[in-house]
Design a protein around this motif. Sequence first.
Motif, PDB file in Angstrom:
ATOM      1  N   GLU A  27      10.191  21.075 -37.060  1.00 18.44           N
ATOM      2  CA  GLU A  27      11.586  20.651 -37.113  1.00 18.44           C
ATOM      3  C   GLU A  27      12.132  20.696 -38.556  1.00 18.44           C
ATOM      4  O   GLU A  27      13.340  20.796 -38.763  1.00 18.44           O
ATOM      5  CB  GLU A  27      11.741  19.239 -36.540  1.00 18.44           C
ATOM      6  CG  GLU A  27      11.640  19.164 -35.028  1.00 18.44           C
ATOM      7  CD  GLU A  27      10.224  19.334 -34.509  1.00 18.44           C
ATOM      8  OE1 GLU A  27      10.048  19.796 -33.361  1.00 18.44           O
ATOM      9  OE2 GLU A  27       9.281  19.019 -35.274  1.00 18.44           O
ATOM     10  N   GLU A  28      11.251  20.614 -39.540  1.00 20.28           N
ATOM     11  CA  GLU A  28      11.661  20.656 -40.942  1.00 20.28           C
ATOM     12  C   GLU A  28      11.676  22.070 -41.514  1.00 20.28           C
ATOM     13  O   GLU A  28      12.055  22.270 -42.670  1.00 20.28           O
ATOM     14  CB  GLU A  28      10.717  19.793 -41.790  1.00 20.28           C
ATOM     15  CG  GLU A  28      10.741  18.317 -41.461  1.00 20.28           C
ATOM     16  CD  GLU A  28       9.742  17.522 -42.300  1.00 20.28           C
ATOM     17  OE1 GLU A  28       8.887  18.167 -42.953  1.00 20.28           O
ATOM     18  OE2 GLU A  28       9.812  16.292 -42.311  1.00 20.28           O
TER      19      GLU A  28
ATOM     20  N   LEU B 115      14.966  23.677 -42.999  1.00 14.11           N
ATOM     21  CA  LEU B 115      15.390  23.044 -44.239  1.00 14.11           C
ATOM     22  C   LEU B 115      14.560  23.539 -45.425  1.00 14.11           C
ATOM     23  O   LEU B 115      15.085  23.754 -46.526  1.00 14.11           O
ATOM     24  CB  LEU B 115      15.292  21.523 -44.109  1.00 14.11           C
ATOM     25  CG  LEU B 115      15.989  20.699 -45.199  1.00 14.11           C
ATOM     26  CD1 LEU B 115      17.461  21.074 -45.312  1.00 14.11           C
ATOM     27  CD2 LEU B 115      15.828  19.215 -44.911  1.00 14.11           C
ATOM     28  N   THR B 116      13.257  23.724 -45.223  1.00 14.16           N
ATOM     29  CA  THR B 116      12.414  24.226 -46.305  1.00 14.16           C
ATOM     30  C   THR B 116      12.766  25.674 -46.638  1.00 14.16           C
ATOM     31  O   THR B 116      12.800  26.060 -47.812  1.00 14.16           O
ATOM     32  CB  THR B 116      10.921  24.120 -45.958  1.00 14.16           C
ATOM     33  OG1 THR B 116      10.660  24.810 -44.742  1.00 14.16           O
ATOM     34  CG2 THR B 116      10.502  22.673 -45.800  1.00 14.16           C
TER      35      THR B 116
ATOM     36  N   PHE C   4      10.252  18.066 -49.887  1.00 17.09           N
ATOM     37  CA  PHE C   4       9.153  17.948 -48.951  1.00 17.09           C
ATOM     38  C   PHE C   4       7.775  17.803 -49.571  1.00 17.09           C
ATOM     39  O   PHE C   4       6.926  17.146 -48.998  1.00 17.09           O
ATOM     40  CB  PHE C   4       9.129  19.147 -47.996  1.00 17.09           C
ATOM     41  CG  PHE C   4      10.284  19.119 -47.062  1.00 17.09           C
ATOM     42  CD1 PHE C   4      11.291  20.051 -47.159  1.00 17.09           C
ATOM     43  CD2 PHE C   4      10.401  18.122 -46.127  1.00 17.09           C
ATOM     44  CE1 PHE C   4      12.374  20.003 -46.313  1.00 17.09           C
ATOM     45  CE2 PHE C   4      11.475  18.071 -45.279  1.00 17.09           C
ATOM     46  CZ  PHE C   4      12.466  19.010 -45.371  1.00 17.09           C
TER      47      PHE C   4
ATOM     48  N   ALA D 157       6.639  21.975 -45.163  1.00 14.40           N
ATOM     49  CA  ALA D 157       7.249  21.259 -44.043  1.00 14.40           C
ATOM     50  C   ALA D 157       6.152  20.561 -43.247  1.00 14.40           C
ATOM     51  O   ALA D 157       5.151  21.186 -42.887  1.00 14.40           O
ATOM     52  CB  ALA D 157       8.018  22.222 -43.150  1.00 14.40           C
TER      53      ALA D 157
END
Length: 360
Positions: free
Chosen positions: A295-296, A299-300, A18, A291
């Motif tokens: 929405e990210e 994942l981070t 990211f 991020a």
Amino acid sequence: MKNVFRYFFLVSLTLVIFSCGNSDDDVRFDINNSELGLGEEPDDCLGFGENELLLSIQDEYTTLPGKVSILFKVSNLLGNPISGLTADEFTIYEQGRNDDCFNLISPSESQARISPNSQVFNNNTILVLDLSNSVLASSLTELKAASTSFINNVMPSPETPSFKMAIYWFDGEDELHLLNPLSSSATELTAAVDGITADISNDPSTDLYGAVIKSTKIAEDLLRANANVIGASSVVLFTDGTDQASRYKEADALKAVNEASRNISYFTIGLGSEIDTEVLSEIGKTASVFAANKEELELTFNEISERVAEQANSFYLFEYCTPKRDGSGVSNLVIRLSHGGLKGAVQTKFDAKGFEGGCL
């Protein structure tokens, strides 16, 4: 107790997903001039050459009738922790008082093994969450899901008392609020996160620098809490903005990070466009990820959870049975690691006083 050598820092390496990130621990340009804990470079008579992996000895002791135990951390040239090693990747060399150089100790004779290190080592993670108004109003659901995933990824299953996590949160107040005390239970920790509500905070501001300073103190206190156990701590801080409260200076927060114990790792997770990536990269000197949107976020958090878990699992309690016996005096010991085509070795010593046949 530990020998400290001069080393250099490399700041703001780039993570691949990211945004910015830093390598785990301090980057070593010359690994043979960096910190080996209680150890030292192997004798030249072995002809090993330059280390490609760093074995940093944290503690060492012997147990009758003939066991030698070494607790060390393993890193690569960039300082990134190496986890998942097995005993067959290590080779043992001993030098007694009648030996010109070191002798290889056969695997069948040594019964070398990687043992559970819970009796001599503990690891604590401090998860610090920004619960200022901007988070509570727009990304609380995503933050709770990401934090839950982080806990489940980091905490061992089955649980062990040597691996614990505490959760704190901050807003604009001059206080780091405790959400859940140190616990080895992922169920307890995730329940605490699930209980966060949108009205938990009464102060819409952000005391980011205060959170860094206070969490550093908590981590330092945890390391000092039990002098008989080697400890490591990870501070993982999430925020979606910059310091707005102005209670503390940026310089003081960075000073706290840079002067903290070498066994404290710092990770930062930033969300959105209002963060200061440069400052967060300096605070998260071990690793930082960003991020772009909520929405990210999960994942981070997951990427950082992998780094935190690797850090904790890079400490090994290596034990073997020595052929040295009472009367041998102090013997030199070299442990060499071969992993993934890379090699590294460290030298120390032990006293065989009282040693007999057999090994528990």
